[in-house]
Design a protein around this motif. Structure first.
Motif, PDB file in Angstrom:
ATOM      1  N   GLY A 267       0.794  -1.227   0.000  1.00 25.80           N
ATOM      2  CA  GLY A 267       0.000   0.000   0.000  1.00 25.80           C
ATOM      3  C   GLY A 267       0.821   1.268   0.000  1.00 25.80           C
ATOM      4  N   ALA A 268       0.146   2.381   0.301  1.00 25.21           N
ATOM      5  CA  ALA A 268       0.794   3.690   0.242  1.00 25.21           C
ATOM      6  C   ALA A 268       1.839   3.840   1.342  1.00 25.21           C
ATOM      7  CB  ALA A 268      -0.267   4.777   0.356  1.00 25.21           C
ATOM      8  N   GLN A 269       1.689   3.058   2.452  1.00 26.50           N
ATOM      9  CA  GLN A 269       2.669   3.148   3.545  1.00 26.50           C
ATOM     10  C   GLN A 269       3.996   2.497   3.166  1.00 26.50           C
ATOM     11  OE1 GLN A 269       1.565   4.862   6.116  1.00 26.50           O
ATOM     12  NE2 GLN A 269      -0.473   4.888   5.194  1.00 26.50           N
ATOM     13  N   LYS A 270       3.924   1.643   2.165  1.00 25.57           N
ATOM     14  CA  LYS A 270       5.109   0.957   1.644  1.00 25.57           C
ATOM     15  C   LYS A 270       5.884   0.193   2.708  1.00 25.57           C
ATOM     16  CE  LYS A 270       6.156   3.788  -2.383  1.00 25.57           C
ATOM     17  NZ  LYS A 270       7.159   4.677  -2.934  1.00 25.57           N
ATOM     18  N   GLN A 271       5.179  -0.452   3.631  1.00 25.61           N
ATOM     19  CA  GLN A 271       5.874  -1.407   4.484  1.00 25.61           C
ATOM     20  C   GLN A 271       6.384  -2.526   3.589  1.00 25.61           C
ATOM     21  OE1 GLN A 271       2.375  -1.955   7.080  1.00 25.61           O
ATOM     22  NE2 GLN A 271       3.884  -2.055   8.741  1.00 25.61           N
ATOM     23  N   ILE A 272       7.501  -3.126   3.959  1.00 27.47           N
ATOM     24  CA  ILE A 272       8.074  -4.180   3.124  1.00 27.47           C
ATOM     25  C   ILE A 272       7.931  -5.530   3.839  1.00 27.47           C
ATOM     26  CG2 ILE A 272      10.164  -4.978   1.932  1.00 27.47           C
ATOM     27  CD1 ILE A 272       9.401  -2.282   0.906  1.00 27.47           C
ATOM     28  N   ALA A 273       7.561  -6.538   3.074  1.00 21.50           N
ATOM     29  CA  ALA A 273       7.496  -7.891   3.641  1.00 21.50           C
ATOM     30  C   ALA A 273       7.974  -8.882   2.593  1.00 21.50           C
ATOM     31  CB  ALA A 273       6.076  -8.222   4.084  1.00 21.50           C
ATOM     32  N   THR A 274       8.304 -10.081   3.069  1.00 23.04           N
ATOM     33  CA  THR A 274       8.730 -11.145   2.162  1.00 23.04           C
ATOM     34  C   THR A 274       7.648 -12.208   2.115  1.00 23.04           C
ATOM     35  OG1 THR A 274      11.010 -10.707   2.769  1.00 23.04           O
ATOM     36  CG2 THR A 274      10.560 -12.833   1.735  1.00 23.04           C
ATOM     37  N   VAL A 275       7.414 -12.754   0.934  1.00 26.61           N
ATOM     38  CA  VAL A 275       6.403 -13.805   0.803  1.00 26.61           C
ATOM     39  C   VAL A 275       6.981 -15.103   1.369  1.00 26.61           C
ATOM     40  CG1 VAL A 275       5.031 -15.168  -0.810  1.00 26.61           C
ATOM     41  CG2 VAL A 275       5.364 -12.717  -1.201  1.00 26.61           C
ATOM     42  N   ALA A 276       6.356 -15.612   2.448  1.00 27.29           N
ATOM     43  CA  ALA A 276       6.852 -16.831   3.087  1.00 27.29           C
ATOM     44  C   ALA A 276       6.187 -18.073   2.502  1.00 27.29           C
ATOM     45  CB  ALA A 276       6.597 -16.764   4.595  1.00 27.29           C
ATOM     46  N   GLU A 277       4.934 -17.917   2.058  1.00 29.01           N
ATOM     47  CA  GLU A 277       4.233 -19.068   1.510  1.00 29.01           C
ATOM     48  C   GLU A 277       3.103 -18.599   0.604  1.00 29.01           C
ATOM     49  OE1 GLU A 277       2.580 -21.725   4.460  1.00 29.01           O
ATOM     50  OE2 GLU A 277       1.717 -23.060   2.951  1.00 29.01           O
ATOM     51  N   VAL A 278       2.910 -19.318  -0.502  1.00 37.09           N
ATOM     52  CA  VAL A 278       1.732 -19.103  -1.343  1.00 37.09           C
ATOM     53  C   VAL A 278       0.746 -20.212  -0.968  1.00 37.09           C
ATOM     54  CG1 VAL A 278       0.829 -19.043  -3.703  1.00 37.09           C
ATOM     55  CG2 VAL A 278       3.111 -18.099  -3.206  1.00 37.09           C
ATOM     56  N   CYS A 279      -0.382 -19.835  -0.346  1.00 39.03           N
ATOM     57  CA  CYS A 279      -1.274 -20.837   0.246  1.00 39.03           C
ATOM     58  C   CYS A 279      -2.498 -21.097  -0.628  1.00 39.03           C
ATOM     59  CB  CYS A 279      -1.758 -20.368   1.613  1.00 39.03           C
ATOM     60  SG  CYS A 279      -0.440 -19.841   2.707  1.00 39.03           S
ATOM     61  N   ARG A 280      -2.798 -22.365  -0.782  1.00 42.56           N
ATOM     62  CA  ARG A 280      -4.026 -22.797  -1.459  1.00 42.56           C
ATOM     63  C   ARG A 280      -4.545 -23.987  -0.671  1.00 42.56           C
ATOM     64  NH1 ARG A 280       0.018 -22.333  -5.398  1.00 42.56           N
ATOM     65  NH2 ARG A 280      -0.375 -20.809  -7.050  1.00 42.56           N
ATOM     66  N   TRP A 281      -5.818 -24.314  -0.879  1.00 40.92           N
ATOM     67  CA  TRP A 281      -6.365 -25.501  -0.234  1.00 40.92           C
ATOM     68  C   TRP A 281      -6.741 -26.511  -1.306  1.00 40.92           C
ATOM     69  CZ3 TRP A 281     -11.245 -27.855  -0.442  1.00 40.92           C
ATOM     70  CH2 TRP A 281     -11.432 -28.914   0.487  1.00 40.92           C
ATOM     71  N   HIS A 282      -6.377 -27.768  -1.078  1.00 42.97           N
ATOM     72  CA  HIS A 282      -6.697 -28.851  -1.997  1.00 42.97           C
ATOM     73  C   HIS A 282      -6.224 -28.543  -3.411  1.00 42.97           C
ATOM     74  CE1 HIS A 282      -9.014 -32.099  -3.937  1.00 42.97           C
ATOM     75  NE2 HIS A 282      -8.893 -32.675  -2.757  1.00 42.97           N
ATOM     76  N   ALA A 283      -4.952 -28.200  -3.500  1.00 46.63           N
ATOM     77  CA  ALA A 283      -4.346 -27.933  -4.809  1.00 46.63           C
ATOM     78  C   ALA A 283      -2.878 -28.295  -4.684  1.00 46.63           C
ATOM     79  CB  ALA A 283      -4.494 -26.465  -5.162  1.00 46.63           C
ATOM     80  N   PRO A 284      -2.241 -28.620  -5.792  1.00 52.48           N
ATOM     81  CA  PRO A 284      -0.825 -28.974  -5.708  1.00 52.48           C
ATOM     82  C   PRO A 284      -0.043 -27.806  -5.117  1.00 52.48           C
ATOM     83  CG  PRO A 284      -1.685 -29.328  -7.928  1.00 52.48           C
ATOM     84  CD  PRO A 284      -2.732 -28.611  -7.163  1.00 52.48           C
ATOM     85  N   GLU A 285       0.884 -28.109  -4.219  1.00 53.83           N
ATOM     86  CA  GLU A 285       1.652 -27.043  -3.602  1.00 53.83           C
ATOM     87  C   GLU A 285       2.664 -26.498  -4.593  1.00 53.83           C
ATOM     88  OE1 GLU A 285       2.748 -27.888   0.356  1.00 53.83           O
ATOM     89  OE2 GLU A 285       4.234 -26.281   0.426  1.00 53.83           O
TER      90      GLU A 285
END
Lengths: 626, 281
Positions: A267-285
């Motif tokens: 967002g506009a605050q531009k906090q930075i984060a790292t993507v730790a996991e892309v989560c889905r349910w009942h789908a190939p990881e």
């Protein structure tokens, strides 16, 4: 944790989604007939449907009408027009299409947008003999504003021109010139007859000179949408969940690709984060997701973004979204009342919401010749260019056909969608101008009504001087207070003693007096208050302005006391002064009073007590729940 | 896995191209998440049929394996016994917060409706009662545009005014995935996450995801149910399809409409629309 070991991807060819095609054009130029014909000629009709058409046609004593297929609602048949958009799947070879039918009746523009906004291509149906008409221009303009990339023109009813090459090329040149003004490049122009089937699925023998594609061939040539995975990543946050002590940042990827380990700005605050996991349910990881996927992300650190925050790459300033508190937008206006400068709305862009005010109407489109002209309002179903001022910086990608960035939508305080506003870019301020960025309340009308136990409304009392407006208003105020309802009276003299002390009685000053009173009434009503305005307000145009400023909660009340009675009362001695010529332009004597034609309440005004009672009971009925 | 990690490190893993089912799924998840965010209290109508099972499944996709709002079954008490058994089994297996609603006897329903429509209208009355009691602002329903011409006119977020009426002539604009959420007392919004799905998409998704169904959908003695309603107003179709794959193969060549076995659709030209305006699904 989300993997499904038993999950199989069936072994079959990759199926792409159906290509949505919208069919637009002027009423009676043959859209519905075209669709019926197209479905029939491509073998796409279900068995029951054809029988239904034949039966409906027979009942009405008609030969087979293709348009009955779509006019499936009783009310539509009764009116003889298509009310709403419908979607009909059909197949050409291996490719699936969905036809979106949009009505030609102009008051149904919003239904057309509903159908057309997701289309990949449009077929603009133009009667070859009549040429482009008002709705042809309107629909073409809308195709541009909603971002349709491919436009095919069908010159329908070409049989009426005997498929004559010279006449048809003339019609074609006219349509081309029109589209060029809208920066729409029509890829194909097809002389056709939907009724007879010429150049729909079958090549017409009657137009041997025409070497271009049939409609079916032209549709098959529409390229599939370009993949958006290679663009810079954007995901508007839709919601944040916490399930079993895990925080999920949910959303659909608008464009680009996200991978575990990517750094993103929030967002506009531009906090930075790292993507730790892309989560889905009942789908190939998979540690990756691309444009169009609805996913959830786990972030490191475990930040809590807000709904509406745009996620974008942290270290790619060249491809960062635009950030501006004043934006230019193209506008298509869907409310039944005109839009004016100064009105406030919620601007939605994807899942984000901003409080905005229409800072200026920069140009209004004239639909007769598609020119841009200065204007102070936008008519219902009209088009304009406007500048919006927001209370906070808006983060967006400029609108572009085929992409979902910059798709602004204006919503009123009743959560109704009133217009589309594709955002073009940041707005420059005129030199020396002071930017205003109004804020909007986060308490909606329902919350106020719940807190107070009644709804808000503005009762605008108009009538001759001496008709008893202020007296009745003050008594009603007291009666309402006794019942626990909070009302405020704005009367002419009280306003002129303070807020409007700088104003005289010239027509301009009277107009300004009413404008100020209207805005004050609106502010009070928006805070949940009942407002009774008592102003002579003799001109219909001024009262129309008041109604427009206040909006839906405006109720006009005509205090219709005969002139003789007013003059005999003459509480301030004004009639006497006016008759003596000491007051120029006195309403009822030397200046006109334009009586309301359709007041919500008409009061006689002779008997103050009875008049007060009728007003109080009208107010009570209006503001209290059933 | 090492190979995958290496590829990932090199930024070589590309997103899988989305096929038609992926796109429908992503759109439905988006819609369910919008409803959950914007409309509280919210409930999902679970008719126990194939479409509403897909919808429950999609809700679990949207909310990481759970359904974070109640599911409602409005019981006409005239369903097939297999359906009740299915309901009890999967309420537990899927950990659903089940709310049951009951329908008034047919004698209390508008006698001017044709017989089957009158019977179907019991469900509308039962549903209305439940929505009013629980004050739901949002009700998720599994209707699809391709089922029936009147449903083709629907919005994804479809406001229902006082008395639950559907104002088909005056529907809000809906575009660019923006859904209007007007609210007045006595009003609720029907949410339709499956509107864009077709019958065959539902079956292909059931196959891909391995979603459980009531056996009645599969042929026994040359007949199967293509659509499930009350016992007395639903009839089976002739079919040899006894597995999901066979049903798909059958649908790919079929040109009869899905609701052909639903009596109330065919009694008169406007019977079904009258049902829907009054709040039927």
């Amino acid at each position: 944790m989300n993997a499904a070991p038993d999950h199989h991807i069936p072994i079959e060819a990759h199926r792409v989604a159906a290509t949505p095609i919208v069919i637009v054009g002027h009423v009676d130029h043959g859209k519905s007939s075209l669709i019926g014909r197209l479905l029939h000629d491509t073998g796409s009709l279900q068995e029951g449907k054809l029988a239904q058409i034949i039966e409906s046609s027979r009942k009405r004593g008609l030969s087979v009408e293709w348009s009955f297929l779509l006019d499936s609602l009783q009310i539509e048949r009764d009116q003889g027009v298509t009310v709403d958009s419908t979607r009909i799947p059909f197949r050409l070879g291996d490719r699936e299409f969905v036809i979106v039918d949009a009505p030609g009746h102009r008051q149904f523009l919003r239904n057309m947008i509903t159908g057309a906004a997701d289309a990949e291509a449009a077929v603009l149906v133009v009667d070859a003999q009549e040429g482009a008409q008002e709705q042809t221009r309107r629909h073409a303009l809308l195709l541009r504003l909603i971002g349709i990339r491919h436009v095919i023109v069908l010159l329908n009813k070409s049989d009426l021109l005997g498929f004559d090459e010279t006449k048809i090329l003339k019609a074609e040149a006219d349509v081309r010139a029109l589209l060029a003004r809208l920066e729409i490049h029509a890829e194909t122009m097809i002389p056709a007859s939907a009724r007879d089937g010429d150049n729909i699925a079958e090549r017409s023998a009657r137009a041997a000179w025409y070497k271009g594609p049939t409609l079916v061939e032209a549709l098959a040539n529409v390229p599939p949408p370009a993949p958006r995975t290679a663009l810079a990543f954007r995901m508007p946050v839709q919601d944040v969940y916490r399930f079993d002590d895990v925080r999920y940042v949910a959303g659909r990827i608008e464009r680009g690709t996200i991978r575990v380990g990517d750094q993103i700005a929030i967002g506009a605050q531009k906090q930075i984060a790292t993507v730790a996991e892309v989560c889905r349910w009942h789908a190939p990881e998979r540690p990756v997701a691309g444009a169009g996927e609805s996913i959830a992300l786990r972030l490191e650190p475990d930040l809590v973004p807000d709904r509406g925050d745009l996620l974008f790459p942290a270290h790619d300033s060249a491809n960062a979204p635009v950030r501006a508190a004043r934006v230019r937008a193209r506008l298509f206006w869907l409310r039944t009342e005109p839009l004016r400068v100064g009105e406030s709305f919620t601007l939605r862009i994807a899942t984000a919401e901003y409080d905005v005010t229409v800072a200026s109407i920069d140009a209004v489109v004239d639909l007769d010749d598609l020119t841009l002209n200065p204007g102070d309002h936008v008519q219902p179903d009209g088009f304009a260019e406007v500048t919006l001022a927001a209370s906070h910086a808006i983060l967006f990608d400029p609108f572009a056909p085929g992409l979902s960035g910059g798709r602004g939508v204006l919503v009123d305080r009743f959560q109704r969608i009133v217009g589309g506003a594709p955002l073009i870019g940041a707005a420059e301020l005129p030199d020396g101008a002071h930017a205003i960025h109004p804020t909007a309340s986060h308490v909606d009308a329902q919350a106020h009504a719940r807190a107070r136990g009644h709804k808000a409304a503005v009762f605008w009392l108009t009538g001759l001087p001496g008709s008893g407006k202020s007296t009745v208003a003050r008594r009603a105020e007291a009666d309402l207070a006794a019942r626990g309802l909070s009302a405020t009276v704005l009367d002419g003299d009280t306003l002129r003693a303070g807020l409007c002390a700088d104003l005289g009685f010239s027509p301009e000053d009277r107009h300004e007096n009413i404008r100020r009173a209207s805005h004050v009434a609106k502010i009070l009503a928006e805070s949940g208050q009942i407002v009774i305005v008592a102003l002579v307000s003799p001109l219909r145009a001024d009262r129309a302005l008041a109604r427009q400023i206040v909006g839906a909660d405006f109720h006009e009340v005509f205090v219709d006391t005969p002139l003789e009675t007013c003059e005999s009362r003459d509480p301030k001695g004004l009639y006497a002064a006016a008759r003596a010529g000491r007051i120029p332009q006195f309403t009822g004597v030397t200046a006109p009073y334009e009586a309301p034609e359709t007041a919500a309440l008409h009061l006689s005004g002779e008997d103050v007590q009875a008049t007060t009672q009728r007003l109080t009971s009208f107010v009570t009925r209006t503001v209290l729940p059933e | 896995m090492t190979e995958l990690a290496d590829k990932h490190a090199a930024g070589l893993i590309e997103p899988r191209p989305m096929d038609d089912l992926d796109q429908l799924e992503a759109q439905s998840i988006f819609i369910l998440r919008e409803a959950y965010r914007k409309l509280r209290p919210l409930a999902l109508l679970w008719s126990l049929g194939k479409d509403s099972n897909v919808m429950v499944w999609l809700a679990r996709k949207a909310f990481m394996g759970r359904v974070p709002f109640p599911v409602m079954h409005v019981d006409t008490e005239k369903k097939f016994p297999e359906m009740y058994a299915f309901r009890d089994e999967y309420t537990k297996k899927w950990n659903l917060d089940l709310i049951l609603g009951y329908c008034p006897p047919v004698e209390e329903i508008d006698p001017s409706l044709p017989p089957a429509a009158r019977s179907a209208a019991r469900k509308t009355a039962g549903l209305a009662k439940l929505i009013d009691e629980r004050q739901f602002r949002g009700v998720i329903a599994g209707i699809r545009r391709d089922e029936q011409a009147t449903r083709a006119k629907e919005r994804v977020f479809s406001p229902r005014g006082a008395g639950h009426r559907w104002d088909v002539r005056n529907q809000p604009p809906e575009f660019w995935d923006q859904y209007a959420t007007p609210y007045e007392d006595g009003m609720h919004i029907r949410v339709h996450p499956l509107l864009a799905w077709r019958e065959i998409d539902i079956w292909r998704y059931i196959e891909r995801e391995n979603i459980p169904l009531v056996d009645l959908y599969f042929a026994k003695d040359g007949r199967r149910y293509r659509s499930l309603g009350d016992r007395d107003i639903t009839s089976p179709v002739e079919s040899e399809a006894s597995t999901v794959a066979e049903v798909i193969a059958e649908l790919e060549t079929s040109r009869t409409s899905e609701r052909a076995g639903r009596a109330m659709d065919h009694e008169s030209e406007d019977a079904f629309e009258r049902l829907r305006v009054a709040g039927y699904l």
